[in-house]
Design an enzyme around this catalytic site. Structure first.
Site, PDB file in Angstrom:
ATOM      1  N   CYS A   1      17.934 -16.445  13.856  1.00  0.00           N
ATOM      2  CA  CYS A   1      18.316 -16.412  12.481  1.00  0.00           C
ATOM      3  C   CYS A   1      19.091 -15.317  12.425  1.00  0.00           C
ATOM      4  O   CYS A   1      18.486 -14.087  12.501  1.00  0.00           O
ATOM      5  CB  CYS A   1      18.180 -17.001  10.806  1.00  0.00           C
ATOM      6  SG  CYS A   1      19.520 -17.130  10.315  1.00  0.00           S
TER       7      CYS A   1
ATOM      8  N   CYS B   1      13.886 -15.703   3.812  1.00  0.00           N
ATOM      9  CA  CYS B   1      12.547 -16.394   5.168  1.00  0.00           C
ATOM     10  C   CYS B   1      12.272 -15.039   5.319  1.00  0.00           C
ATOM     11  O   CYS B   1      12.974 -13.823   6.238  1.00  0.00           O
ATOM     12  CB  CYS B   1      13.883 -16.569   6.403  1.00  0.00           C
ATOM     13  SG  CYS B   1      14.550 -18.449   6.068  1.00  0.00           S
TER      14      CYS B   1
ATOM     15  N   GLU C   1       4.204 -36.309 -18.159  1.00  0.00           N
ATOM     16  CA  GLU C   1       4.952 -35.490 -18.352  1.00  0.00           C
ATOM     17  C   GLU C   1       5.512 -34.512 -19.346  1.00  0.00           C
ATOM     18  O   GLU C   1       6.044 -35.898 -20.214  1.00  0.00           O
ATOM     19  CB  GLU C   1       5.704 -35.762 -16.882  1.00  0.00           C
ATOM     20  CG  GLU C   1       7.267 -34.733 -16.936  1.00  0.00           C
ATOM     21  CD  GLU C   1       7.020 -33.535 -16.164  1.00  0.00           C
ATOM     22  OE1 GLU C   1       7.297 -32.835 -16.912  1.00  0.00           O
ATOM     23  OE2 GLU C   1       6.366 -33.023 -15.017  1.00  0.00           O
TER      24      GLU C   1
ATOM     25  N   CYS D   1       1.611 -24.220  -6.579  1.00  0.00           N
ATOM     26  CA  CYS D   1       2.441 -23.017  -5.880  1.00  0.00           C
ATOM     27  C   CYS D   1       2.502 -21.717  -5.375  1.00  0.00           C
ATOM     28  O   CYS D   1       3.209 -21.272  -5.192  1.00  0.00           O
ATOM     29  CB  CYS D   1       3.900 -24.046  -5.764  1.00  0.00           C
ATOM     30  SG  CYS D   1       4.892 -23.719  -7.698  1.00  0.00           S
TER      31      CYS D   1
END
Length: 546
Positions: free
Chosen positions: A71, A80, A332, A410
């Site tokens: 890229c 990135c 949730e 995460c």
């Protein structure tokens, strides 16, 4: 060594955000776009007492880990962060990142961290793209991505992480906007129409969705946009989302359909999911299947277990586990997500999954109290947001004492913090599996297996009772060692318990030990320097203490 000095040094490490780390004259320098093994010339841009930030000027000798990024905009874009790092080295970096956080923040001496599970093809994996729309300095209409740490749009119509069809769709939309004079939104004035173009793709179904996020009630010349988009192969849904706020949130609360359905569908394994513009759905379904299969392996289900999924979202993990469990309960706090989870259960003819709206630390114990042993979990699964689990939830999990906890994360830093709590209250850290969900970025997903120790299990049951426990008494926090480790990792600074206690006092937090007292009446107590105070405050915010 001072600002604007030019230095030559070899990079010997890589930081959590992908920046190169090198050392010269006793000073640690953080250098964006430099990689371990590079010998570089760099210009110092900002200096602190023991560390600084420098700009890469020239690579004198390239690292063997370096590769040519395909890229051309990867440096300007910033999405990135590690595209110049070979893919094998990226996987090793992520494994080390998880291991180091477990050691330095979690206090685990030798955690069993497996090699990162990588992708067969680490490009073109994202099924979702959000393109801001605006104008360049010459007044030309552009769409792309915000440059790192700015709101300046870099025109990138075909990100190499996204699907190949994105560029064609975006080009048609921009051409139509130009032809009919449809304006782009201006953040500075709050005027203009089109703010973002959201594109989603169903990997298994080939279905496309386009959502126009607009500053207004109606999309001008909507019929013209429909005309140029509707005949594209797989075009299933064209919608409009209304966002008239002046903030940075991308989507507003109201969405209506221009063409087709208000959603697309996709599969994770054999489970079908309905995806609307607002739905949370993993952006890399191929690696999500890898991640969920590992979670299913760790859950070790025989068909007799009751499983509670305490951050269930739209039911992705819950329905995946329901294929092997006796019963799955999902909790949730977002009502729309639970509505989607119930709809997804119906569309997949899954009858052994039940979903609740609310806080897990309230819903789970109340349901167990009402329904007895049948509702108590043998396995608990958590997949919290980046900030990790509330401590009251961790305490409740320890009290309920399931045999296994499967933690999907995460953010390996908050994961390490939470695992430290769980493993100090009766659980053993069995195995840690990093999974590369986001190739060429510094982010890594991790799935962890925790098992209940018999001796500790008895101890926890004796010390805790949900009936007597005041959940409001739990405070979010971190130990002094965790704060020191966080500050060192993110800034290169070493801070003392004395300095931490001083800043905790400034923030109105309990200190525990009185580090500020001296045995001598005339003793001078050193004061925390400003740069260390700022670093400690950042750590306190990170650990949700302030």
């Amino acid at each position: 060594m001072k600002k604007d000095d030019i230095v030559t040094l070899t990079i010997d490490d890589i930081g959590t955000n992908g920046e190169g780390i090198g050392r010269t004259e006793g000073i640690t320098l953080f250098i964006k776009d430099a990689l371990p093994g590079d010998m570089v010339r760099a210009k110092i841009m900002k200096m602190k007492k023991t560390y600084g930030y420098a700009r890469l000027m020239e690579i004198l000798k390239e690292s063997t880990m370096r590769t040519t990024p395909p890229c051309p905009e990867h440096k300007r874009c910033g999405g990135c962060q590690i595209q110049a790092l070979s893919y094998g080295s990226q996987l090793k970096f992520k494994e080390n990142k998880v291991r180091n956080n477990l050691k330095h923040i979690g206090g685990f001496e030798n955690p069993k961290v497996l090699p990162t599970l990588g992708m067969q093809e680490p490009y073109r994996y994202r099924n979702k793209a959000q393109f801001p729309v605006g104008y360049d300095k010459e007044g030309n209409l552009v769409a792309g991505f915000f440059a790192s740490r700015t709101h300046n749009i870099i025109p990138v119509q075909d990100c190499l992480l996204g699907k190949e069809g994105n560029g064609r769709i975006l080009s048609l939309i921009l051409d139509t906007m130009k032809s009919y004079g449809v304006s782009a939104y201006d953040e500075k004035t709050g005027k203009g129409c089109v703010r973002h173009i959201l594109i989603r793709y169903g990997e298994k179904t080939g279905e496309w969705m386009v959502c126009f996020v607009i500053n207004g009630k109606k999309l001008p010349h909507a019929e013209s946009f429909i005309e140029v988009l509707k005949d594209l192969p797989g075009m299933t849904s064209i919608t409009v989302n209304i966002n008239e706020s002046r903030g940075n949130v991308i989507l507003g609360e109201e969405t209506y359909t221009l063409y087709g359905k208000g959603y697309i569908t996709d599969y994770i394994g054999t489970i079908s999911f309905q995806i609307s513009p607002q739905s949370f759905y993993q952006v890399n379904p191929a690696q999500t299947e890898v991640l969920y299969n590992k979670a299913l392996e760790y859950a070790n289900l025989t068909g007799e277990e009751t499983v509670w999924d305490l951050y269930c979202g739209i039911g992705t993990i819950s329905l995946f586990l329901a294929q092997k469990a006796k019963k799955v309960y999902g909790v949730e706090i977002v009502p729309q997500a639970i509505a989607d989870a119930k709809e997804n259960a119906l569309r997949n003819h899954i009858s052994n999954a039940e979903f609740f709206v609310g806080k897990a630390e309230e819903v789970y114990p109340a349901y167990c109290a009402a329904h007895g042993k049948e509702a108590r979990a043998e396995v608990i699964v958590v997949d919290p947001p980046r900030k990790g689990c509330e401590e009251s939830l961790l305490a409740m999990m320890c009290e309920m004492a399931p045999q296994r906890i499967v933690y999907v994360s995460c953010d390996s830093a908050t994961l390490a913090r939470d695992l430290k709590y769980l493993c100090s209250h009766g659980y053993d850290l069995v195995e840690v599996q990093p999974v590369d969900q986001f190739g060429h970025t510094v982010h890594v997903e991790t799935v962890v297996l925790l098992s209940k120790g018999e001796i500790d299990s008895k101890k926890v049951r004796e010390e805790f009772s949900l009936e007597d426990m005041d959940m409001s008494g739990f405070q979010k926090g971190a130990t002094y060692e965790q704060i020191k480790a966080y500050v060192l990792e993110h800034t290169g600074l070493k801070v003392s318990s004395l300095y931490i206690s001083q800043i905790k006092r400034k923030c109105g937090l309990d200190v525990g030990q009185n580090y500020n007292l001296s045995k001598k009446e005339d003793a001078k107590v050193p004061k925390c320097p400003p740069e260390k105070e700022a670093a400690i405050r950042d750590a306190l915010k990170y650990f949700q203490m302030i």
